[in-house]
Scaffold this motif. Structure first.
Motif, PDB file in Angstrom:
ATOM      1  N   ASP A 257      10.883  93.910  34.319  1.00  0.00           N
ATOM      2  CA  ASP A 257      10.401  94.251  35.654  1.00  0.00           C
ATOM      3  C   ASP A 257      11.502  93.886  36.648  1.00  0.00           C
ATOM      4  O   ASP A 257      12.031  92.764  36.615  1.00  0.00           O
ATOM      5  CB  ASP A 257       9.126  93.445  35.958  1.00  0.00           C
ATOM      6  CG  ASP A 257       8.443  93.867  37.248  1.00  0.00           C
ATOM      7  OD1 ASP A 257       9.153  94.224  38.214  1.00  0.00           O
ATOM      8  OD2 ASP A 257       7.200  93.823  37.305  1.00  0.00           O
TER       9      ASP A 257
ATOM     10  N   LYS B  45      11.333  92.992  39.495  1.00  0.00           N
ATOM     11  CA  LYS B  45      10.964  91.810  40.273  1.00  0.00           C
ATOM     12  C   LYS B  45      11.212  90.511  39.506  1.00  0.00           C
ATOM     13  O   LYS B  45      11.083  89.422  40.071  1.00  0.00           O
ATOM     14  CB  LYS B  45       9.497  91.899  40.692  1.00  0.00           C
ATOM     15  CG  LYS B  45       9.212  92.995  41.712  1.00  0.00           C
ATOM     16  CD  LYS B  45       7.764  92.991  42.134  1.00  0.00           C
ATOM     17  CE  LYS B  45       7.488  94.072  43.185  1.00  0.00           C
ATOM     18  NZ  LYS B  45       6.060  94.087  43.599  1.00  0.00           N
ATOM     19  N   ASN B  46      11.543  90.646  38.233  1.00  0.00           N
ATOM     20  CA  ASN B  46      11.907  89.481  37.431  1.00  0.00           C
ATOM     21  C   ASN B  46      13.409  89.408  37.188  1.00  0.00           C
ATOM     22  O   ASN B  46      13.875  88.698  36.304  1.00  0.00           O
ATOM     23  CB  ASN B  46      11.168  89.502  36.090  1.00  0.00           C
ATOM     24  CG  ASN B  46       9.716  89.097  36.238  1.00  0.00           C
ATOM     25  OD1 ASN B  46       9.346  88.389  37.173  1.00  0.00           O
ATOM     26  ND2 ASN B  46       8.878  89.544  35.319  1.00  0.00           N
TER      27      ASN B  46
ATOM     28  N   GLU C 271       9.648  86.946  40.790  1.00  0.00           N
ATOM     29  CA  GLU C 271       8.461  87.237  41.592  1.00  0.00           C
ATOM     30  C   GLU C 271       7.274  87.739  40.782  1.00  0.00           C
ATOM     31  O   GLU C 271       6.123  87.532  41.160  1.00  0.00           O
ATOM     32  CB  GLU C 271       8.806  88.261  42.677  1.00  0.00           C
ATOM     33  CG  GLU C 271       9.831  87.763  43.700  1.00  0.00           C
ATOM     34  CD  GLU C 271      10.145  88.828  44.730  1.00  0.00           C
ATOM     35  OE1 GLU C 271       9.465  89.878  44.739  1.00  0.00           O
ATOM     36  OE2 GLU C 271      11.086  88.620  45.526  1.00  0.00           O
ATOM     37  N   ALA C 272       7.542  88.413  39.672  1.00  0.00           N
ATOM     38  CA  ALA C 272       6.445  89.026  38.915  1.00  0.00           C
ATOM     39  C   ALA C 272       6.011  88.193  37.713  1.00  0.00           C
ATOM     40  O   ALA C 272       5.147  88.620  36.954  1.00  0.00           O
ATOM     41  CB  ALA C 272       6.849  90.433  38.454  1.00  0.00           C
TER      42      ALA C 272
END
Length: 215
Positions: free
Chosen positions: A8, A10-11, A33-34
């Motif tokens: 992801d 966000k990772n 974040e994820a």
């Protein structure tokens, strides 16, 4: 399944301030974040460091693959961190770590862990892989670098998917059971035995360990 589908954006954490792999692991966990592990981050971090204490996961070509199997972890996660400057940790080839892939799973997904490590091994063999990761200016751009590698997470593994032409460092106080597990996890068939100051004491192969157990 493409390896990029496990990542992801966000990772993906860019601009890590960390100077070593220990600090980088903590910073990735704090900033991804994820990532929702369903248990305290400290517990996740300690599990990764416990695995790292067996032998460094700085595997060469500028990549480190810290990982852990945590029974209470909710799901499989691949987190990526790019430090501002190369870490002080170096692989068996002497190259400092410039990209960190943190793999986390529970103890029911051992097969997926091995499949993912094998996929990462194929990515790492591509020309200037770490350089292209470090040149990506955003998390999204870095994700596209990974996706552009066109690497699949194979359901069926062959021995060559996990075997590498190098070795791992093994502490002199490590048990044979721990060392064999480590070789299985990393795909290395040989280990250099070192003391606390990394002086080489000798070498051992998986064939020798198995031969000692099954004469």
């Amino acid at each position: 399944m493409r390896f990029s589908s496990l990542v992801d954006s966000k990772n993906i954490v860019l601009g890590l301030k960390a100077i070593n792999l220990q600090e980088a692991t903590r910073e990735i966990l704090d900033r991804a974040e994820a990532f929702s592990p369903g248990l305290p981050v400290n517990e996740v971090y300690e599990a990764v460091m416990k695995r790292e204490a067996l032998s460094s996961t700085a595997v060469g070509v500028g990549v480190a693959l810290p990982h852990a199997r945590i029974p209470d972890l909710e799901d499989f996660a691949v987190l990526v961190g790019i430090p501002e400057n190369d870490l002080t940790d170096k692989g068996i080839d002497g190259r400092p770590v410039g990209a960190v892939f943190l793999l986390l799973t529970n103890d029911r997904r051992n097969t997926l862990m091995l499949q993912t490590l094998a996929a990462l091994s194929r990515l790492m063999q591509q020309d200037q892989f770490v350089e292209r990761l470090r040149a990506a200016g955003t998390a999204e751009a870095l994700w596209y670098v990974i996706d552009g590698g066109n690497v699949e997470v194979r359901k069926k593994l062959k021995a060559r998917d996990l075997m590498k032409s190098s070795c791992v460092h093994a502490g002199a106080d490590m048990t044979l059971h721990q060392l064999l597990d480590l070789m299985f996890e990393t795909g290395f068939g040989d280990a250099v035995v070192v003391d606390a100051e990394y002086h080489i004491l000798g070498t051992v192969t998986s064939r020798e360990i198995i031969g000692a157990g099954f004469p």
